[in-house]
Design a protein around this motif. Structure first.
Motif, PDB file in Angstrom:
ATOM      1  N   SER A  76      76.343  38.310  30.208  1.00  0.00           N
ATOM      2  CA  SER A  76      75.268  37.430  30.671  1.00  0.00           C
ATOM      3  C   SER A  76      74.206  37.361  29.581  1.00  0.00           C
ATOM      4  O   SER A  76      73.314  38.214  29.530  1.00  0.00           O
ATOM      5  CB  SER A  76      74.688  37.965  31.968  1.00  0.00           C
ATOM      6  N   PRO A  77      74.274  36.356  28.707  1.00  0.00           N
ATOM      7  CA  PRO A  77      73.401  36.327  27.520  1.00  0.00           C
ATOM      8  C   PRO A  77      71.903  36.349  27.811  1.00  0.00           C
ATOM      9  O   PRO A  77      71.138  36.889  27.029  1.00  0.00           O
ATOM     10  CB  PRO A  77      73.797  35.023  26.821  1.00  0.00           C
ATOM     11  N   LEU A  83      65.301  39.260  33.419  1.00  0.00           N
ATOM     12  CA  LEU A  83      64.757  40.499  33.952  1.00  0.00           C
ATOM     13  C   LEU A  83      63.298  40.684  33.544  1.00  0.00           C
ATOM     14  O   LEU A  83      62.446  41.082  34.351  1.00  0.00           O
ATOM     15  CB  LEU A  83      65.592  41.692  33.498  1.00  0.00           C
ATOM     16  N   ALA A  84      62.959  40.363  32.288  1.00  0.00           N
ATOM     17  CA  ALA A  84      61.588  40.484  31.823  1.00  0.00           C
ATOM     18  C   ALA A  84      60.659  39.527  32.565  1.00  0.00           C
ATOM     19  O   ALA A  84      59.527  39.890  32.919  1.00  0.00           O
ATOM     20  CB  ALA A  84      61.523  40.222  30.322  1.00  0.00           C
ATOM     21  N   VAL A  85      61.135  38.309  32.849  1.00  0.00           N
ATOM     22  CA  VAL A  85      60.315  37.350  33.594  1.00  0.00           C
ATOM     23  C   VAL A  85      60.095  37.841  35.024  1.00  0.00           C
ATOM     24  O   VAL A  85      58.982  37.757  35.550  1.00  0.00           O
ATOM     25  CB  VAL A  85      60.984  35.949  33.581  1.00  0.00           C
ATOM     26  N   ILE A  86      61.143  38.362  35.641  1.00  0.00           N
ATOM     27  CA  ILE A  86      61.017  38.866  37.015  1.00  0.00           C
ATOM     28  C   ILE A  86      60.053  40.055  37.069  1.00  0.00           C
ATOM     29  O   ILE A  86      59.163  40.108  37.919  1.00  0.00           O
ATOM     30  CB  ILE A  86      62.397  39.271  37.577  1.00  0.00           C
ATOM     31  N   ILE A  87      60.210  40.990  36.152  1.00  0.00           N
ATOM     32  CA  ILE A  87      59.325  42.171  36.144  1.00  0.00           C
ATOM     33  C   ILE A  87      57.901  41.754  35.818  1.00  0.00           C
ATOM     34  O   ILE A  87      56.950  42.258  36.393  1.00  0.00           O
ATOM     35  CB  ILE A  87      59.859  43.228  35.157  1.00  0.00           C
ATOM     36  N   GLY A  88      57.746  40.820  34.883  1.00  0.00           N
ATOM     37  CA  GLY A  88      56.410  40.346  34.535  1.00  0.00           C
ATOM     38  C   GLY A  88      55.729  39.617  35.674  1.00  0.00           C
ATOM     39  O   GLY A  88      54.500  39.633  35.799  1.00  0.00           O
TER      40      GLY A  88
END
Length: 90
Positions: A76-77, A83-88
């Motif tokens: 999954s490139p 993940l960074a957008v979701i955590i942010g």
């Protein structure tokens, strides 16, 4: 807070109220549990596996755990960016 006395060698809770100190302790416990699970996960995946829940381990040797992130990137490139957008956003 019982059962432990006031242990604050760096003074983070010097001016904190009881609610803040309880929040600090809860966060410390949660981070410690996640770190322990991560350490166990790294040790377990070092062994050769026939089945792996995330990777296609049956037809190839994915090697040491440090190389597993490369397998995630190959499958999954944009996973880490997502993940960074979701955590942010939290």
């Amino acid at each position: 807070l019982p059962p432990v006395g006031d242990f604050d060698p760096l003074g983070f809770a010097t001016n904190a109220d009881l609610g803040t100190i309880k929040k600090y302790r809860e966060a410390e416990l949660q981070h410690g549990r996640v770190a322990m699970l991560a350490a166990i996960g790294m040790l377990v995946t070092e062994e050769p596996l026939e089945f792996h829940p995330l990777f296609e381990a049956s037809n190839k040797d994915i090697g040491p755990a440090i190389r597993h992130l490369d397998e995630v990137r190959a499958a999954s490139p944009f996973f880490f960016e997502f993940l960074a957008v979701i955590i942010g956003g939290l």
